[in-house]
Design a protein around this motif. Sequence first.
Motif, PDB file in Angstrom:
ATOM      1  N   CYS A  78      60.748 -30.192  48.910  1.00  8.86           N
ATOM      2  CA  CYS A  78      61.259 -31.175  49.800  1.00  8.86           C
ATOM      3  C   CYS A  78      61.640 -32.480  49.298  1.00  8.86           C
ATOM      4  O   CYS A  78      60.670 -33.244  48.862  1.00  8.86           O
ATOM      5  CB  CYS A  78      60.220 -31.354  51.078  1.00  8.86           C
ATOM      6  N   PRO A  79      62.881 -32.942  49.492  1.00  8.45           N
ATOM      7  CA  PRO A  79      63.100 -34.380  48.740  1.00  8.45           C
ATOM      8  C   PRO A  79      62.542 -35.273  49.477  1.00  8.45           C
ATOM      9  O   PRO A  79      62.567 -36.497  49.089  1.00  8.45           O
ATOM     10  CB  PRO A  79      64.796 -34.284  48.544  1.00  8.45           C
ATOM     11  N   SER A  80      62.482 -35.379  51.056  1.00  3.99           N
ATOM     12  CA  SER A  80      61.958 -36.571  51.744  1.00  3.99           C
ATOM     13  C   SER A  80      60.473 -36.447  51.573  1.00  3.99           C
ATOM     14  O   SER A  80      59.896 -37.092  52.161  1.00  3.99           O
ATOM     15  CB  SER A  80      62.385 -36.176  53.272  1.00  3.99           C
ATOM     16  N   CYS A  82      58.340 -34.681  53.524  1.00  6.77           N
ATOM     17  CA  CYS A  82      58.082 -34.848  54.968  1.00  6.77           C
ATOM     18  C   CYS A  82      57.127 -33.881  55.509  1.00  6.77           C
ATOM     19  O   CYS A  82      56.920 -33.593  56.659  1.00  6.77           O
ATOM     20  CB  CYS A  82      59.007 -35.209  55.761  1.00  6.77           C
ATOM     21  N   ILE A  83      56.808 -32.777  54.702  1.00  2.00           N
ATOM     22  CA  ILE A  83      56.144 -31.582  55.046  1.00  2.00           C
ATOM     23  C   ILE A  83      54.556 -31.582  54.320  1.00  2.00           C
ATOM     24  O   ILE A  83      54.468 -32.263  53.170  1.00  2.00           O
ATOM     25  CB  ILE A  83      56.855 -30.345  54.546  1.00  2.00           C
ATOM     26  N   CYS A 108      63.140 -36.413  57.606  1.00  3.49           N
ATOM     27  CA  CYS A 108      64.144 -35.057  57.100  1.00  3.49           C
ATOM     28  C   CYS A 108      65.501 -35.459  56.978  1.00  3.49           C
ATOM     29  O   CYS A 108      66.044 -35.887  57.631  1.00  3.49           O
ATOM     30  CB  CYS A 108      63.802 -33.967  57.883  1.00  3.49           C
ATOM     31  N   VAL A 109      66.038 -34.862  55.946  1.00  2.00           N
ATOM     32  CA  VAL A 109      67.576 -35.084  55.692  1.00  2.00           C
ATOM     33  C   VAL A 109      68.268 -33.685  55.890  1.00  2.00           C
ATOM     34  O   VAL A 109      69.420 -33.804  55.533  1.00  2.00           O
ATOM     35  CB  VAL A 109      67.722 -35.543  54.233  1.00  2.00           C
ATOM     36  N   TYR A 110      67.655 -32.790  56.397  1.00  2.00           N
ATOM     37  CA  TYR A 110      68.136 -31.588  56.795  1.00  2.00           C
ATOM     38  C   TYR A 110      69.081 -30.820  55.697  1.00  2.00           C
ATOM     39  O   TYR A 110      70.009 -30.363  55.909  1.00  2.00           O
ATOM     40  CB  TYR A 110      68.939 -31.658  58.164  1.00  2.00           C
ATOM     41  N   GLY A 112      67.830 -28.158  54.123  1.00  6.87           N
ATOM     42  CA  GLY A 112      67.621 -26.662  54.276  1.00  6.87           C
ATOM     43  C   GLY A 112      66.934 -26.136  52.892  1.00  6.87           C
ATOM     44  O   GLY A 112      66.715 -25.100  53.038  1.00  6.87           O
ATOM     45  N   PHE A 113      66.448 -26.879  51.942  1.00  5.31           N
ATOM     46  CA  PHE A 113      65.820 -26.457  50.895  1.00  5.31           C
ATOM     47  C   PHE A 113      64.484 -25.691  51.208  1.00  5.31           C
ATOM     48  O   PHE A 113      64.176 -24.847  50.623  1.00  5.31           O
ATOM     49  CB  PHE A 113      65.487 -27.338  49.869  1.00  5.31           C
ATOM     50  N   CYS A 114      63.832 -26.369  52.464  1.00  5.75           N
ATOM     51  CA  CYS A 114      62.605 -25.841  52.724  1.00  5.75           C
ATOM     52  C   CYS A 114      62.579 -24.284  53.075  1.00  5.75           C
ATOM     53  O   CYS A 114      61.868 -23.389  52.626  1.00  5.75           O
ATOM     54  CB  CYS A 114      61.797 -26.594  53.647  1.00  5.75           C
TER      55      CYS A 114
HETATM   56  S1  SF4 Z   1      65.318 -29.971  55.421  1.00  8.74           S
HETATM   57 FE1  SF4 Z   1      63.267 -29.242  54.894  1.00  8.74          FE
HETATM   58  S2  SF4 Z   1      63.401 -29.734  52.576  1.00  8.74           S
HETATM   59 FE2  SF4 Z   1      65.308 -30.589  53.498  1.00  8.74          FE
HETATM   60  S3  SF4 Z   1      64.267 -32.607  53.911  1.00  8.74           S
HETATM   61 FE3  SF4 Z   1      64.069 -31.802  55.658  1.00  8.74          FE
HETATM   62  S4  SF4 Z   1      61.923 -30.602  55.786  1.00  8.74           S
HETATM   63 FE4  SF4 Z   1      62.452 -31.401  53.746  1.00  8.74          FE
END
Ligand code: SF4
Length: 206
Positions: A78-80, A82-83, A108-110, A112-114
Motif C-alpha cells: 500500500c503506497p498510502s 493506510c492498511i 487511500c489513493v484507490y 488497487g494494489f492491495c
Molecule cells: S487501493 Fe489499497 S493499496 Fe492502494 S492506497 Fe488504497 S488501500 Fe492502499
Amino acid sequence: MQIQYKPKRNLLQTILHSEIMQGMAFTLKQLFAKPITRQYPQEKPEIKLGFRGQHALVRDQETGTSKCVACMRCVTVCPSRCIHIRFHEDEERGCRVVDSYDIEALRCVYCGFCEEVCPVNALVLTEIFEYAAYNRESIFFDQERLLANWDAFADMKGSAINGYINPFWRPRGIPERELTAAKRLDVPDEWTIEGQVVGNLVKRDQ
Ligand code: SF4
Ligand code: SF4
C-alpha cells in the motif's frame, strides 16, 4: 515578436457583428443537440470494469468471516500506508489469526494494489461509490465495517455476487503457474484486450 490576440476583422464583419451571429448560431444548434448532462442522483453512472470504490473484506460463506490470512502483503504494497493489521500466531493450527484489520480510507489513493496482491482474494474495492460522510470516523473501516461493506455490495449485486470476480484478483501478464490457487480465475469473455480496463495482457499465457 508580434502577438495577435484575435484575427483582424474587415469592415463588413464589423458592421454585421459576425461573431455575435456565430455565437447565436452555436447556441441555436445546442438547443436541439442531445443533452450530455447526467441527472444524478436519479440517473446513476454506468460502472465500468475495474472500478475501484468502497473497500470491503469478502465474507467467506463457509466461516462467515473474512478470508484474510494475515500475510501482510497488502500492508506492504500500500503506497498510502493506510492498511493496519494486527495478528497473532495460532501454534496449534499453525496459522496466523487476524486480531484487527483497519483501513483509513481517507488516505487511500484507490490504486488497487492491495486487492491485486492478496493471495486469497480477501480484499476488494467494490462498485459502491456513494459513501461520503460528515466525519472522519465514518470513513475509517475496521474489520466489522469492512465485512458489512461486503454485505452491502452483495445486496447491491443480488444473484450476480455468486461467482463474482474482480479484475484485480487476476493480475495481468502473470503466467498461471506463478499465481496462487485462488488467483487462477477464469477470465470472463468480456475481458477482451480492448475491454480490459486493468491490464491488456490478462489473456496471455493462459
Ligand atoms: S487501493 Fe489499497 S493499496 Fe492502494 S492506497 Fe488504497 S488501500 Fe492502499
Ligand atoms: S493481502 Fe489479503 S490475506 Fe494478506 S493480509 Fe492483506 S487482505 Fe489479508
